[in-house]
Write a protein that holds these residues in place. Structure first.
Motif, PDB file in Angstrom:
ATOM      1  N   UNK A  32       0.834  -1.208   0.000  1.00 40.00           N
ATOM      2  CA  UNK A  32       0.000   0.000   0.000  1.00 40.00           C
ATOM      3  C   UNK A  32       0.864   1.251   0.000  1.00 40.00           C
ATOM      4  N   UNK A  33       1.958   1.218   0.752  1.00 41.90           N
ATOM      5  CA  UNK A  33       2.895   2.345   0.811  1.00 41.90           C
ATOM      6  C   UNK A  33       3.470   2.643  -0.570  1.00 41.90           C
ATOM      7  N   UNK A  34       3.689   1.581  -1.355  1.00 40.18           N
ATOM      8  CA  UNK A  34       4.281   1.750  -2.686  1.00 40.18           C
ATOM      9  C   UNK A  34       3.232   2.171  -3.724  1.00 40.18           C
ATOM     10  N   UNK A  35       2.113   1.448  -3.759  1.00 37.07           N
ATOM     11  CA  UNK A  35       1.132   1.643  -4.838  1.00 37.07           C
ATOM     12  C   UNK A  35       0.063   2.691  -4.527  1.00 37.07           C
ATOM     13  N   UNK A 114       9.138   8.776  -2.579  1.00 34.38           N
ATOM     14  CA  UNK A 114      10.266   8.320  -1.763  1.00 34.38           C
ATOM     15  C   UNK A 114      10.666   6.908  -2.184  1.00 34.38           C
ATOM     16  N   UNK A 115      11.748   6.408  -1.610  1.00 38.96           N
ATOM     17  CA  UNK A 115      12.227   5.078  -1.972  1.00 38.96           C
ATOM     18  C   UNK A 115      11.218   4.005  -1.558  1.00 38.96           C
ATOM     19  N   UNK A 116      10.925   3.102  -2.493  1.00 39.94           N
ATOM     20  CA  UNK A 116       9.993   2.008  -2.205  1.00 39.94           C
ATOM     21  C   UNK A 116      10.659   0.883  -1.439  1.00 39.94           C
ATOM     22  N   UNK A 117      11.976   0.886  -1.362  1.00 40.31           N
ATOM     23  CA  UNK A 117      12.704  -0.220  -0.727  1.00 40.31           C
ATOM     24  C   UNK A 117      12.976   0.014   0.754  1.00 40.31           C
ATOM     25  N   UNK A 118      12.831   1.252   1.240  1.00 39.95           N
ATOM     26  CA  UNK A 118      13.219   1.573   2.620  1.00 39.95           C
ATOM     27  C   UNK A 118      12.488   0.747   3.683  1.00 39.95           C
ATOM     28  N   UNK A 119      11.190   0.383   3.533  1.00 42.02           N
ATOM     29  CA  UNK A 119      10.552  -0.451   4.575  1.00 42.02           C
ATOM     30  C   UNK A 119      11.172  -1.834   4.709  1.00 42.02           C
ATOM     31  N   UNK A 120      11.885  -2.287   3.681  1.00 42.55           N
ATOM     32  CA  UNK A 120      12.509  -3.603   3.734  1.00 42.55           C
ATOM     33  C   UNK A 120      13.598  -3.698   4.776  1.00 42.55           C
ATOM     34  N   UNK A 121      14.262  -2.575   5.069  1.00 43.05           N
ATOM     35  CA  UNK A 121      15.338  -2.584   6.063  1.00 43.05           C
ATOM     36  C   UNK A 121      14.768  -2.863   7.453  1.00 43.05           C
ATOM     37  N   UNK A 122      13.647  -2.212   7.788  1.00 45.81           N
ATOM     38  CA  UNK A 122      13.018  -2.448   9.087  1.00 45.81           C
ATOM     39  C   UNK A 122      12.520  -3.884   9.204  1.00 45.81           C
TER      40      UNK A 122
END
Length: 205
Positions: A32-35, A114-122
């Protein structure tokens, strides 16, 4: 739920199933954050949660003894546990594929730019911390405290999901590093690695 279907004596499987459901929920919010759209697919995290609610309702109607009924060489509870595990794996795969598709369609950017990959780090940090905590334990110890460990990770995941939702609503970047939700689990790890100086069950509560 886990005691109902007979997984209380299989703590590592019980914990893995919990982590699968938590991760699926996080991936749904990440998508949802991405799309910018919250959509349900043919098989999604909602199916795993629906199975849990149905099992609890059946237990209310027929009692917990219902799940101990033998079918061939298995109990109904064991068959349900296998079905729920398979459903969770399929839901994780479907949700991951839809997330990856959304990221590629948006060229690696979220709806906020913003970057779509940043939630992956958390997510990776949460999984790393949880696996480091649980797989350093004996099965007997985990059997007594698996629900508390699962609850701790559920609280962390819930906090991260709320931050994802807020980041989407206010169109801000997801702060992937600073989060107080990790403080307790990191203290548990430090206490175990350097001491232990304190009883872990006391710290856990």
């Amino acid at each position: 739920f886990y005691n109902t279907i007979g997984m209380q004596t299989l703590p590592f499987r019980m914990y893995a199933l919990s982590m699968g459901i938590f991760t699926g929920l996080y991936l749904s919010n990440w998508r949802t954050y991405v799309s910018g759209e919250f959509k349900f697919y043919v098989i999604d995290t909602i199916e795993s949660e629906t199975v849990v609610m149905v099992i609890n309702f059946i237990s209310f109607l027929f009692g917990y003894e219902f799940w101990q009924t033998q079918v061939a060489s298995f109990t109904i509870g064991q068959l349900v546990a296998l079905f729920t595990s398979c459903l969770t794996v399929v839901a994780l795969i479907c949700t991951s594929m839809s997330l990856l598709t959304a990221i590629l369609e948006n060229e690696g950017r979220s709806v906020a730019g913003t970057s779509a990959w940043s939630p992956g780090i958390s997510l990776a940090l949460c999984l790393l911390v949880s696996e480091s905590l649980v797989f350093g334990l004996t099965e007997d110890y985990l059997e007594h405290f698996v629900a508390v460990y699962a609850l701790m990770i559920a609280i962390i995941m819930s906090k991260l999901c709320c931050r994802l939702i807020l980041a989407y609503l206010v169109k801000r970047d997801f702060d992937k590093w600073a989060d107080s939700a990790f403080v307790g689990s990191i203290f548990l790890l430090l206490n175990r690695r350097s001491g232990p100086y304190f009883d872990e069950s006391t710290m856990l509560w």
